[in-house]
Design an enzyme around this catalytic site. Structure first.
Site, mmCIF file in Angstrom:
data_model
loop_
_atom_site.group_PDB
_atom_site.id
_atom_site.type_symbol
_atom_site.label_atom_id
_atom_site.label_comp_id
_atom_site.label_asym_id
_atom_site.label_seq_id
_atom_site.Cartn_x
_atom_site.Cartn_y
_atom_site.Cartn_z
ATOM 1 C CG LEU A 35 -2.096 -1.097 1.278
ATOM 2 C CD1 LEU A 35 -2.618 -1.099 2.729
ATOM 3 C CD2 LEU A 35 -3.005 -0.769 0.260
ATOM 4 C CB SER A 108 2.474 -3.687 -8.562
ATOM 5 O OG SER A 108 3.134 -4.121 -7.404
#
Length: 202
Positions: A35, A108
């Site tokens: 995150l 990602s």
């Protein structure tokens, strides 16, 4: 796959193995995922510094930096996120082919995108590093005030708020960044690389 029928792949004269021999070490990608605010970039850069100190040819690809150049035409829709990671995977592969160690720091968020990047590499060349940090802690840190803006509705499709983050199922390394200092995280990663014989003992 290219859309053009007039493009042919040309093998290079100097192979990846030749460059590895000259460099005196292997080449691979350390793919940091997690995150926003989890500490990916901080830890990736600290690992890069340690690799450099050890005499290893390395380079850092950071999400924000890449979006200032190569991927400045991309937004944050699901499609653009996928294309962002696809491009980075291809760039990372070039670095590995050149005999370097590359660390990448990108949220990602989608597991399928990361798995697709993994298929670009030979066995052992893709090392997924999950920087595992609770959303609450990432929001507490919020170094760029992005979570505040996302909660206000000023940023759309923000990972962890109104866009999902799919945690890795079988990462090579898990870093609990809410429990470890940056140096402890670096030590854990370096220890893993030593066990894999990617770094020789001093």
């Amino acid at each position: 796959m290219t859309n053009s029928t007039n493009v042919t792949w040309h093998e290079t004269t100097i192979a990846k193995e030749d460059r590895r021999v000259q460099n005196g070490h292997g080449s691979y990608v350390l793919w940091f995922t997690g995150l926003s605010g989890s500490g990916k970039s901080t830890i990736a850069n600290a690992v890069s510094n340690e690799l450099f100190r050890l005499g290893i040819n390395e380079y850092v690809l950071d999400g924000d930096n890449i979006r200032h150049g190569l991927n400045k035409d991309l937004g944050f829709s699901d499609e653009d996120r996928t294309e962002n990671i696809r491009r980075i995977g291809e760039v990372a592969k070039l670095f590995v082919d050149s005999g370097k160690v590359v660390t990448t720091a990108f949220i990602s968020p989608f597991r399928s995108d990361r798995d697709q990047v993994r298929t670009l590499f030979e066995k052992g060349e893709f090392i997924e590093v999950f920087v595992d940090c609770p959303l609450e802690e990432c929001e507490r840190r919020d170094p760029k005030q992005l979570y505040v803006k996302a909660r206000r509705g000023e940023i759309k499709d923000f990972t962890g708020i109104d866009s999902p983050y799919e945690a890795p199922e079988r990462p090579e390394i898990v870093i609990k960044s809410d429990q470890l200092s940056v140096q402890e995280a670096v030590n854990q990663i370096i220890q893993y690389l030593r066990k894999q014989d990617e770094i020789q003992e001093d």
